[in-house]
Design a protein around this motif. Structure first.
Motif, mmCIF file in Angstrom:
data_model
loop_
_atom_site.group_PDB
_atom_site.id
_atom_site.type_symbol
_atom_site.label_atom_id
_atom_site.label_comp_id
_atom_site.label_asym_id
_atom_site.label_seq_id
_atom_site.Cartn_x
_atom_site.Cartn_y
_atom_site.Cartn_z
ATOM 1 N N TYR A 143 0.957 -1.150 -0.120
ATOM 2 C CA TYR A 143 0.078 -0.107 -0.210
ATOM 3 C C TYR A 143 0.860 1.481 0.002
ATOM 4 O O TYR A 143 0.492 2.440 -0.526
ATOM 5 C CB TYR A 143 -0.885 0.088 1.115
ATOM 6 C CG TYR A 143 -2.016 -0.785 0.893
ATOM 7 C CD1 TYR A 143 -3.133 -0.369 0.025
ATOM 8 C CD2 TYR A 143 -2.591 -2.190 1.386
ATOM 9 C CE1 TYR A 143 -4.439 -0.939 -0.646
ATOM 10 C CE2 TYR A 143 -3.751 -2.863 0.822
ATOM 11 C CZ TYR A 143 -4.416 -2.291 -0.056
ATOM 12 O OH TYR A 143 -5.478 -2.995 -0.205
ATOM 13 N N MET A 144 2.142 1.307 0.519
ATOM 14 C CA MET A 144 3.071 2.285 0.377
ATOM 15 C C MET A 144 3.138 2.768 -1.351
ATOM 16 O O MET A 144 3.247 3.660 -1.665
ATOM 17 C CB MET A 144 4.302 1.995 0.920
ATOM 18 C CG MET A 144 4.234 2.143 2.538
ATOM 19 S SD MET A 144 5.967 1.990 2.952
ATOM 20 C CE MET A 144 6.813 3.572 2.286
ATOM 21 N N VAL A 145 3.432 1.434 -1.925
ATOM 22 C CA VAL A 145 3.683 1.509 -3.190
ATOM 23 C C VAL A 145 2.465 1.931 -3.998
ATOM 24 O O VAL A 145 2.507 3.058 -4.995
ATOM 25 C CB VAL A 145 4.196 0.419 -3.969
ATOM 26 C CG1 VAL A 145 4.156 0.356 -5.354
ATOM 27 C CG2 VAL A 145 5.690 -0.058 -3.415
ATOM 28 N N THR A 164 6.173 9.701 0.858
ATOM 29 C CA THR A 164 6.556 10.104 -0.584
ATOM 30 C C THR A 164 6.527 11.315 -0.868
ATOM 31 O O THR A 164 7.432 11.957 -1.448
ATOM 32 C CB THR A 164 5.469 9.461 -1.490
ATOM 33 O OG1 THR A 164 5.581 7.886 -1.331
ATOM 34 C CG2 THR A 164 5.988 9.759 -3.076
ATOM 35 N N GLY A 165 5.564 12.160 -0.370
ATOM 36 C CA GLY A 165 5.568 13.577 -0.402
ATOM 37 C C GLY A 165 6.729 14.578 0.495
ATOM 38 O O GLY A 165 7.306 15.390 -0.075
ATOM 39 N N LEU A 166 7.171 13.856 1.744
ATOM 40 C CA LEU A 166 7.853 14.564 2.585
ATOM 41 C C LEU A 166 9.269 14.126 1.914
ATOM 42 O O LEU A 166 10.085 15.190 1.501
ATOM 43 C CB LEU A 166 7.998 13.979 3.791
ATOM 44 C CG LEU A 166 6.996 14.365 4.580
ATOM 45 C CD1 LEU A 166 6.877 13.676 6.047
ATOM 46 C CD2 LEU A 166 6.899 15.836 4.979
ATOM 47 N N PRO A 184 9.906 3.978 -2.147
ATOM 48 C CA PRO A 184 9.207 2.847 -2.209
ATOM 49 C C PRO A 184 10.179 1.847 -3.055
ATOM 50 O O PRO A 184 9.938 0.646 -3.045
ATOM 51 C CB PRO A 184 8.280 3.107 -2.870
ATOM 52 C CG PRO A 184 8.036 4.360 -3.409
ATOM 53 C CD PRO A 184 9.131 5.059 -2.422
ATOM 54 N N LEU A 185 10.922 2.356 -4.032
ATOM 55 C CA LEU A 185 11.813 1.525 -4.962
ATOM 56 C C LEU A 185 12.805 0.679 -3.941
ATOM 57 O O LEU A 185 12.692 -0.511 -4.293
ATOM 58 C CB LEU A 185 12.692 2.329 -5.628
ATOM 59 C CG LEU A 185 13.652 1.586 -6.752
ATOM 60 C CD1 LEU A 185 13.998 2.753 -7.750
ATOM 61 C CD2 LEU A 185 14.949 1.006 -6.125
#
Length: 412
Positions: free
Chosen positions: A237-239, A380-382, A395-396
């Motif tokens: 769900y992070m990805v 991801t935004g930060l 996330p990679l």
């Protein structure tokens, strides 16, 4: 759990989905109706969720919300979804997951209708709160139904059910592209009414007359192993949230893609996820869950590398599509594994006790969904505050942790 011979004669372990004690795998017209009903719930859940998210700019303009306020509303909705997941578990223990799913559909129906027709911000916030609770209730209950049907049939079904969710999301995305300027009262509210109608669908009920009290506590649930499976769901769900939330912004900020065309990042990702999930049931039967998960993690990392290193918008879109092929299978396999682990922990308990225990575990396991979604949207935004290339690099790296975690999906 069962040992199976994989490609090239190698032995792989995968979860064996068992029919209720005293029965063999069953099928027939009635079970087909249950499967169609569950697939319809998955489809509508995906359609309504993507419909609500694609209307966020319209909501922001209609009620004069600044980005910070809108973010707080979305955070509150995620928290309420977590509460809804607990509600589904409580209803499933006292009645069954069919009742929990009907309740959840009623809540999202009223919430969506209220949000679409809201005359002011206060009514909209109240409707969004109802929708948030319903969102979590349906998320948990529809996966309970999927797991119950898997165990009744004795084979993997959840990838197909999650494909129905993705198909609903694709339909909503296409509708948003075609009718994005239509007022919410006409473009959102009618679909809430559909959710209310779906409450009457023939979901799979728990067998009557069987004891269910204390079903979860009668045995020791292997929570440590479930936690490892849950970490895989968090990573997915992070990805997934990074792609769906930040993918359009990535194309817009780095490559100047027009605001009206940024959905091109989300649509290929969803279509590829749909194809992966449609093939998932047969792929699990042929290769086993563990090899599929490891391949999915490696392909997802490679796809994110394409996104991070893309020099054109077209190349980035190819990366998002590959990401859908890689990541699409992870969530349904995680719910299948959690259900199988919970079922196996009870030994030869009767079907009512087993289903009550599995439903309770799935309700808690569903919380990993929202943890991953929060991490995906926030981190991801930060990390990508200066450049979203850095945001997608996170996330990679993290998705590769699924490679060692995949062993939790089999018996050592």
């Amino acid at each position: 759990m069962t040992q199976q011979t994989g490609p090239g004669g190698r032995h792989t372990s995968q979860t064996r989905l068992q029919a209720p004690p005293g029965r063999g795998p069953v099928s027939g017209p009635r079970l087909t109706r249950h499967r169609v009903a569950s697939a319809a719930a998955f489809f509508l859940q995906g359609f309504l969720f993507i419909t609500m998210t694609t209307h966020l700019p319209q909501i922001q303009g209609q009620f004069g919300l600044d980005p910070a306020t809108l973010s707080l509303l979305l955070l509150a909705m995620v928290i309420l979804a977590g509460a809804g997941s607990f509600l589904a578990g409580a209803v499933a223990r006292r009645a069954d997951s069919a009742r929990a799913l009907a309740l959840g559909l009623g809540l999202i129906g009223f919430g969506v209708v209220g949000a679409g027709l809201a005359p002011g911000l206060a009514v909209f916030c109240a409707a969004l709160a109802v929708y948030g609770v319903g969102l979590g209730t349906v998320d948990a209950a529809m996966n309970m139904q999927g797991v119950a049907l898997e165990h009744r049939l004795g084979r993997t079904l959840l990838p197909g059910f999650h494909a129905a969710w993705t198909a609903g999301g694709i339909a909503a995305t296409l509708a948003a592209l075609a009718f994005g300027d239509v007022p919410m009262a006409a473009s959102v509210a009618p679909f809430g009414a559909v959710a209310l109608l779906l409450m009457a669908l023939p979901f799979l009920r728990r067998d009557r007359g069987q004891a269910v009290e204390g079903g979860e506590h009668a045995v020791s649930i292997p929570w440590k192993r479930l936690l490892l499976v849950g970490l895989v769901l968090v990573l997915f769900y992070m990805v997934d949230t990074a792609a769906s939330t930040w993918g359009p912004a990535y194309l817009h900020t780095l490559f100047g893609t027009g605001v009206g065309n940024v959905a091109v990042a989300t649509l290929p990702y969803l279509v590829a996820s749909l194809l992966a999930r449609l093939a998932g049931d047969r792929a699990v039967a042929r290769f086993g869950a563990v090899p599929l998960l490891r391949a999915a993690a490696v392909l997802s990392a490679a796809a994110l590398a394409v996104v991070v290193l893309a020099t054109t918008a077209e190349l980035a879109v190819v990366g998002f599509a590959l990401l859908g092929f890689g990541a699409g299978i992870i969530a349904p396999l995680s719910f299948s594994a959690a259900g199988a682990i919970a079922a196996a922990a009870g030994g030869a308990a009767d079907d009512g006790v087993r289903r009550a225990r599995v439903d309770s575990v799935i309700a808690r396991f569903n919380q990993f969904n929202y943890v991953g979604a929060l991490f995906g949207s926030v981190l991801t935004g930060l990390v990508g505050a200066d450049s979203l290339r850095y945001g997608f690099a996170l996330p990679l790296v993290l998705v590769l942790a699924i490679v060692p975690l995949a062993r939790a999906f089999r018996e050592d």
